[in-house]
Every structure is written in structure tokens, then in C-alpha cells.
Design a protein around this motif. Structure first.
Motif, PDB file in Angstrom:
ATOM      1  N   UNK A   2       0.838  -1.186   0.000  1.00  0.00           N
ATOM      2  CA  UNK A   2       0.000   0.000   0.000  1.00  0.00           C
ATOM      3  C   UNK A   2       0.877   1.241   0.000  1.00  0.00           C
ATOM      4  N   UNK A   3       0.442   2.256  -0.737  1.00  0.00           N
ATOM      5  CA  UNK A   3       1.117   3.546  -0.733  1.00  0.00           C
ATOM      6  C   UNK A   3       0.133   4.636  -0.360  1.00  0.00           C
ATOM      7  N   UNK A   4       0.654   5.745   0.149  1.00  0.00           N
ATOM      8  CA  UNK A   4      -0.198   6.861   0.545  1.00  0.00           C
ATOM      9  C   UNK A   4      -0.677   7.609  -0.696  1.00  0.00           C
ATOM     10  N   UNK A   5      -1.946   8.037  -0.690  1.00  0.00           N
ATOM     11  CA  UNK A   5      -2.549   8.722  -1.835  1.00  0.00           C
ATOM     12  C   UNK A   5      -2.296  10.228  -1.849  1.00  0.00           C
ATOM     13  N   UNK A   6      -1.758  10.791  -0.769  1.00  0.00           N
ATOM     14  CA  UNK A   6      -1.482  12.228  -0.732  1.00  0.00           C
ATOM     15  C   UNK A   6      -0.357  12.537  -1.715  1.00  0.00           C
ATOM     16  N   UNK A   7      -0.588  13.515  -2.570  1.00  0.00           N
ATOM     17  CA  UNK A   7       0.386  13.894  -3.591  1.00  0.00           C
ATOM     18  C   UNK A   7       1.718  14.264  -2.945  1.00  0.00           C
ATOM     19  N   UNK A   8       2.787  13.640  -3.396  1.00  0.00           N
ATOM     20  CA  UNK A   8       4.124  13.934  -2.894  1.00  0.00           C
ATOM     21  C   UNK A   8       4.560  13.090  -1.713  1.00  0.00           C
ATOM     22  N   UNK A   9       3.633  12.354  -1.099  1.00  0.00           N
ATOM     23  CA  UNK A   9       3.991  11.512   0.045  1.00  0.00           C
ATOM     24  C   UNK A   9       4.542  10.192  -0.494  1.00  0.00           C
ATOM     25  N   UNK A  10       5.679   9.796   0.034  1.00  0.00           N
ATOM     26  CA  UNK A  10       6.326   8.581  -0.449  1.00  0.00           C
ATOM     27  C   UNK A  10       6.186   7.402   0.521  1.00  0.00           C
ATOM     28  N   UNK A  11       5.282   7.523   1.483  1.00  0.00           N
ATOM     29  CA  UNK A  11       5.092   6.440   2.456  1.00  0.00           C
ATOM     30  C   UNK A  11       4.521   5.209   1.766  1.00  0.00           C
ATOM     31  N   UNK A  12       5.135   4.065   2.061  1.00  0.00           N
ATOM     32  CA  UNK A  12       4.681   2.789   1.511  1.00  0.00           C
ATOM     33  C   UNK A  12       4.747   1.741   2.614  1.00  0.00           C
ATOM     34  N   UNK A  13       3.841   0.792   2.567  1.00  0.00           N
ATOM     35  CA  UNK A  13       3.771  -0.223   3.620  1.00  0.00           C
ATOM     36  C   UNK A  13       5.023  -1.098   3.645  1.00  0.00           C
ATOM     37  N   UNK A  14       5.658  -1.315   2.521  1.00  0.00           N
ATOM     38  CA  UNK A  14       6.837  -2.182   2.506  1.00  0.00           C
ATOM     39  C   UNK A  14       8.055  -1.537   3.166  1.00  0.00           C
ATOM     40  N   UNK A  15       7.974  -0.233   3.469  1.00  0.00           N
ATOM     41  CA  UNK A  15       9.067   0.422   4.187  1.00  0.00           C
ATOM     42  C   UNK A  15       9.121  -0.056   5.631  1.00  0.00           C
ATOM     43  N   UNK A  16       8.025  -0.573   6.138  1.00  0.00           N
ATOM     44  CA  UNK A  16       7.910  -1.124   7.489  1.00  0.00           C
ATOM     45  C   UNK A  16       8.418  -0.146   8.545  1.00  0.00           C
ATOM     46  N   UNK A  17       7.955   1.086   8.469  1.00  0.00           N
ATOM     47  CA  UNK A  17       8.325   2.114   9.440  1.00  0.00           C
ATOM     48  C   UNK A  17       7.462   1.911  10.683  1.00  0.00           C
ATOM     49  N   UNK A  18       8.084   1.753  11.853  1.00  0.00           N
ATOM     50  CA  UNK A  18       7.299   1.546  13.071  1.00  0.00           C
ATOM     51  C   UNK A  18       6.331   2.714  13.318  1.00  0.00           C
ATOM     52  N   UNK A  19       5.106   2.385  13.647  1.00  0.00           N
ATOM     53  CA  UNK A  19       4.107   3.404  13.944  1.00  0.00           C
ATOM     54  C   UNK A  19       3.376   3.935  12.724  1.00  0.00           C
ATOM     55  N   UNK A  20       3.849   3.633  11.518  1.00  0.00           N
ATOM     56  CA  UNK A  20       3.198   4.113  10.300  1.00  0.00           C
ATOM     57  C   UNK A  20       2.045   3.175   9.956  1.00  0.00           C
ATOM     58  N   UNK A  21       0.843   3.738   9.854  1.00  0.00           N
ATOM     59  CA  UNK A  21      -0.342   2.950   9.523  1.00  0.00           C
ATOM     60  C   UNK A  21      -1.069   3.619   8.362  1.00  0.00           C
TER      61      UNK A  21
END
Length: 165
Positions: A2-21
Motif C-alpha cells: 500500500x502507498x499513501x494517496x497524498x500527492x508527494x507523500x512517499x510512504x509505503x507499507x513495505x518500508x515497514x516504518x514503526x508506527x506508520x499505519x
């Protein structure tokens, strides 16, 4: 993935950043349109798999259970969003700022995790030292008892040498 839909945000679920949902778009039409506007995308509608990451919500927007973090009802993305729908990409400085903020959050989470690990290790070390101290006392007491017994009972030289070794 999954990736974030906000334009310019590069957050992705495979990054496995603690606390990121990641959170699905609401089904209620008015709330959904506010979320869509927050993405900064023009002429875009979210799909069933479209999500917004937790970076874009205020800290007070969540409730937690034993293992999950939920959005409170009526919550809208308010942090690092595009107030005006625009087809222009973010400026280089805005992207770098978002990246730096994300890196800072990652480092802070790692620091918190390492602090907890260090505290646990320190407790174990202190317990180990205390156990060692107690065992040293017991050894000293037993050595004293052995000396007293040797003094009370005369033992032949051969047996004495065997006991020493």
C-alpha cells in the motif's frame, strides 16, 4: 503493498516504518470528498485500495486498542496536505521538508526503541551483578566453614592434599 494517496507523500507499507499505519477513504460522501481534496490530486477518485498514511493526521486523531490504532470518527487528514487541488508537483523544498520530517520521525522512533532495549539490558545487568554478589558471599561463608572444620578435625596429610586439589 500500500502507498499513501497524498500527492508527494512517499510512504509505503513495505518500508515497514514503526508506527506508520494506513487508512481507507471514508464511504460517507462528504467526508470522502474532503479526503480527496486533501490528496492534492485533480480529477481523481480513490479506489478500494487507496489509503492515506498516519503522517497526515494529528496526534489526537487516533484511538488505540491492544494491538491496533484506529482513526476517531469524523477525522480528516490535516498535516502535510495540499489545501488547494493543484496539478503542479510539489516544489523541491517541500518534498525535501517532507522527507526530512519523515526521517526525523524514523530516527525518533528508533531512539525510543533503543532506549527501551537499553533500559531492559540495564535491569538484567543489575540483577546479574546482585546475583554475583550473593554468590560471592555464599562462597566466602562456605570457605570459612571449611577452614573451621579443618581446624577441628585433624586429617592425615594425604587426605588433606586430596581435599585441597
Amino acid at each position: 503493498m500500500v502507498g499513501c494517496s497524498i500527492l508527494g507523500c512517499k510512504s509505503r507499507s513495505e518500508q515497514q516504518i514503526p508506527g506508520l499505519t494506513f487508512y481507507a477513504f471514508p464511504t460517507e460522501p462528504n467526508a470522502r470528498s474532503v479526503w480527496v481534496a486533501a490528496t492534492g490530486r485533480s480529477n481523481w477518485q480513490p479506489k478500494g485500495s487507496s489509503k492515506v498514511c498516519s503522517i497526515h493526521f494529528e496526534d489526537g486523531s487516533f484511538t488505540t486498542s491492544k494491538r491496533r490504532k484506529y482513526l476517531k470518527p469524523g477525522t480528516i487528514p490535516e498535516k502535510q496536505i495540499h489545501k488547494l487541488v493543484s496539478t503542479k508537483p510539489q516544489s523541491c523544498l517541500e518534498v525535501k521538508k517532507c522527507d526530512l520530517e519523515r526521517e526525523l520521525r524514523d530516527v525518533q522512533l528508533k531512539l525510543e526503541r533503543q532506549t527501551k532495549i537499553s533500559a531492559t539490558r540495564l535491569k538484567k545487568l543489575r540483577a546479574s551483578r546482585e546475583s554475583r554478589r550473593r554468590l560471592q558471599k555464599k562462597v566466602a561463608v562456605l570457605e570459612n566453614i571449611l577452614v573451621e572444620l579443618k581446624a577441628k578435625m585433624p586429617i592425615k596429610c594425604e587426605l588433606h592434599q586430596q581435599l585441597e586439589s
